[in-house]
Design a protein around this motif. Structure first.
Motif, short mmCIF file in Angstrom:
data_model
loop_
_atom_site.label_atom_id
_atom_site.label_comp_id
_atom_site.label_asym_id
_atom_site.label_seq_id
_atom_site.Cartn_x
_atom_site.Cartn_y
_atom_site.Cartn_z
N CYS A 98 -7.00 -19.81 4.06
CA CYS A 98 -5.89 -19.42 4.91
C CYS A 98 -4.90 -20.55 5.20
O CYS A 98 -3.74 -20.28 5.54
N TRP A 99 -5.32 -21.81 5.08
CA TRP A 99 -4.46 -22.91 5.52
C TRP A 99 -3.10 -22.96 4.82
O TRP A 99 -2.06 -23.00 5.49
N PRO A 100 -3.04 -22.88 3.49
CA PRO A 100 -1.71 -22.91 2.85
C PRO A 100 -0.90 -21.65 3.12
O PRO A 100 0.32 -21.65 2.94
N ARG A 101 -1.58 -20.58 3.53
CA ARG A 101 -0.92 -19.30 3.72
C ARG A 101 -0.54 -19.03 5.18
O ARG A 101 0.09 -18.03 5.48
N MET A 102 -0.97 -19.91 6.06
CA MET A 102 -0.55 -19.81 7.46
C MET A 102 0.93 -20.12 7.57
O MET A 102 1.50 -20.85 6.76
N SER A 103 1.55 -19.61 8.62
CA SER A 103 2.90 -20.05 8.92
C SER A 103 2.86 -21.51 9.37
O SER A 103 1.83 -21.99 9.87
N GLY A 104 3.95 -22.20 9.17
CA GLY A 104 4.01 -23.59 9.61
C GLY A 104 3.76 -23.73 11.09
O GLY A 104 3.12 -24.70 11.54
N SER A 105 4.22 -22.79 11.88
CA SER A 105 4.02 -22.88 13.33
C SER A 105 2.54 -22.75 13.69
O SER A 105 2.06 -23.42 14.61
N GLN A 106 1.80 -21.92 12.94
CA GLN A 106 0.35 -21.81 13.19
C GLN A 106 -0.36 -23.12 12.88
O GLN A 106 -1.22 -23.58 13.63
N ARG A 107 -0.02 -23.72 11.72
CA ARG A 107 -0.62 -25.02 11.39
C ARG A 107 -0.27 -26.06 12.45
O ARG A 107 -1.11 -26.87 12.85
N GLY A 108 0.97 -26.02 12.89
CA GLY A 108 1.41 -26.97 13.90
C GLY A 108 0.62 -26.88 15.19
O GLY A 108 0.29 -27.90 15.80
N LYS A 109 0.31 -25.66 15.62
CA LYS A 109 -0.46 -25.48 16.86
C LYS A 109 -1.86 -26.09 16.74
O LYS A 109 -2.36 -26.72 17.67
N ILE A 110 -2.49 -25.91 15.58
CA ILE A 110 -3.83 -26.48 15.38
C ILE A 110 -3.75 -28.00 15.34
O ILE A 110 -4.60 -28.70 15.91
N MET A 111 -2.73 -28.53 14.69
CA MET A 111 -2.55 -29.97 14.65
C MET A 111 -2.31 -30.54 16.05
O MET A 111 -2.79 -31.63 16.39
N MET A 112 -1.58 -29.81 16.88
CA MET A 112 -1.37 -30.24 18.26
C MET A 112 -2.69 -30.29 19.02
O MET A 112 -2.93 -31.21 19.82
N ARG A 113 -3.56 -29.34 18.77
CA ARG A 113 -4.88 -29.35 19.42
C ARG A 113 -5.68 -30.58 18.99
O ARG A 113 -6.37 -31.20 19.81
N LEU A 114 -5.60 -30.91 17.71
CA LEU A 114 -6.29 -32.10 17.22
C LEU A 114 -5.73 -33.36 17.89
O LEU A 114 -6.50 -34.25 18.29
N LEU B 234 0.50 -37.35 14.46
CA LEU B 234 0.04 -35.98 14.23
C LEU B 234 0.99 -34.96 14.86
O LEU B 234 1.34 -33.93 14.26
N ARG B 235 1.45 -35.25 16.08
CA ARG B 235 2.37 -34.33 16.77
C ARG B 235 3.72 -34.28 16.06
O ARG B 235 4.35 -33.21 15.99
N TYR B 236 4.16 -35.42 15.54
CA TYR B 236 5.44 -35.43 14.82
C TYR B 236 5.38 -34.47 13.63
O TYR B 236 6.27 -33.64 13.43
N PHE B 237 4.32 -34.60 12.83
CA PHE B 237 4.22 -33.75 11.65
C PHE B 237 3.86 -32.31 12.00
O PHE B 237 4.20 -31.38 11.27
N ALA B 238 3.18 -32.12 13.14
CA ALA B 238 2.96 -30.75 13.61
C ALA B 238 4.29 -30.06 13.88
O ALA B 238 4.49 -28.89 13.57
#
Length: 410
Positions: A74-90, A128-132
């Motif tokens: 699912c990771w490459p197929r997620m929207s960028g905003s979804q990936r960004g939210k997970i990266m923000m959590r990290l 990480l937040r920048y790239f999120a």
């Protein structure tokens, strides 16, 4: 999870070492061979923990999991905003564990605890937040054509990326590489340096907690000639990113070319100059030169360790540099008053001392330092040479230790 050992360093308690196994497809696992290697505390020269020793078979397994996660996950197929939210959590989890992570880099690599806790770890979270924030802004272009055609560009993730990380900034360089890779929707295999594997394994644990899917981020600890070589030459790895020596960088590029001609990003060594003219503020220049040569015990790829000083202020600069070097405190990296901890390991310690001997035998004048200090551990005095000539090894080679070479110019 791994070997746990609560211990003290210089009177300061170090957290339990919780993760010492390979992290593949979301799980901590033993190496296929069952082999382990020792990671050493450079403040004492004693064993911190035994870490799983990944080899070609483990790289093959990790790459397969990363490939499956890229091709079918699912990771490459997620929207960028979804990936960004997970990266923000990290990033939030990194902030929450800053003290523990700083302690790991301190005991594993001899880095200053206060610098890692208050500078490097927060910068990792910021990166990480920048790239999120960039994850949902990866756009192509619509192009105006000279004929009645439509043309556009589409930016897509490159695929499975291999990251090889050095030991001098294990956390910072982990996230310089991992953050944009996550944002783009790629999957990856990370090979941390064998000298400093502990924080990378902890970050893998936090990535799982943050919700990064299994197989997206894999960490294989091991050695360059085995695990690193297998990653560089793997036919199913689409790109390699390497930070380290020029010598090893050549091997990485060669392996990439001989396999699937994968693109390679290399950040390699050098010997950066610092040039100080007669009109400089001498006190400021001395402080900058001291920091450029001795920061992070000289283990920095942009260390300004060959210092050219114009003849009008040279004598004053030499005198003040010698005075300032005496106030540069070497010792326990957990002590906030200390400026310099130990070199990362015995090999680097001996390498730096051998360069100092080269400088002496070549005819350079030893102004300060020049020897090991302390009864145990890999500590070296901040060292300054004057009367250095351009053809001397200490002027040409990247020493990666607290050694400054002073040269006068007209």
């Amino acid at each position: 999870m791994g070997e746990e050992c609560k211990r003290t360093s210089g009177g300061h308690e170090v957290p339990e070492i919780k993760f010492t196994k390979l992290f593949i497809n979301g799980e901590f696992v033993d190496a296929v061979s069952g082999k382990t290697f020792e990671t050493i505390d450079p403040t004492t020269g004693e064993v911190l923990a035994r870490v799983a020793e990944g080899d070609k078979e483990d790289i093959d397994l990790a790459v397969k999991m990363a490939r499956d996660a890229f091709d079918c996950g699912c990771w490459p197929r997620m929207s960028g905003s979804q990936r960004g939210k997970i990266m923000m959590r990290l990033a939030d989890l990194i902030d929450q564990h800053a003290e523990e992570l700083a302690a790991l880099d301190c005991v594993d690599g001899g880095k200053l605890f206060s610098h890692v806790k208050f500078l490097e770890i927060p910068k990792c979270a910021e990166c990480l937040r920048y790239f999120a924030g960039a994850a949902d802004k990866i756009h192509g272009e619509t192009l105006k054509m000279s004929s009645e055609m439509q043309a556009y560009t589409l930016r897509e993730p490159v695929g499975v990326v291999g990251h090889i990380i050095p030991w001098n900034f294990p956390s910072t360089l982990f996230f310089y590489k991992v953050s944009p890779t996550l944002a783009a929707g790629c999957t990856m295999v990370v090979k941390p340096a064998e000298q400093t594997p502990l924080s990378a394994l902890f970050y893998a644990h936090l990535a799982k907690q943050a919700g990064i899917p299994d197989g997206v981020l894999n960490v294989v600890t091991g050695f360059g000639p085995t695990a690193g070589a297998a990653l560089s030459s793997h036919m199913d790895v689409d790109k390699i990113s390497f930070t380290g020596s020029t010598e090893v960088g050549r091997l990485v590029m060669e392996a990439a070319a001989k396999s699937n001609l994968k693109p390679v990003s290399l950040e390699l060594g050098g010997k950066s100059p610092l040039i100080i003219f007669d009109d400089a503020d001498v006190d400021m220049a001395v402080d900058l030169a001291r920091m450029s040569s001795f920061y992070n015990k000289g283990e920095i790829c942009v260390a300004g360790s060959r210092i050219y000083v114009q003849e009008g202020i040279y004598d004053e600069f030499v005198r003040k540099s010698a005075e300032k070097a005496k106030s540069w405190k070497v010792g326990d990296p957990f002590d906030p008053q200390v400026n310099q901890g130990p070199q990362v390991d015995k090999e680097q310690f001996e390498k730096v001392l051998s360069y100092i001997e080269h400088g002496k035998s070549a005819g350079a004048t030893l102004l300060t330092g020049g020897k090991a200090c302390g009864e145990r551990g890999y500590y070296i005095e901040p060292t300054i040479f004057t009367d250095v000539k351009e053809d001397m090894l200490i002027a040409q080679d990247e020493i990666f230790g607290p050694v400054m070479s002073l040269m006068k110019f007209k």
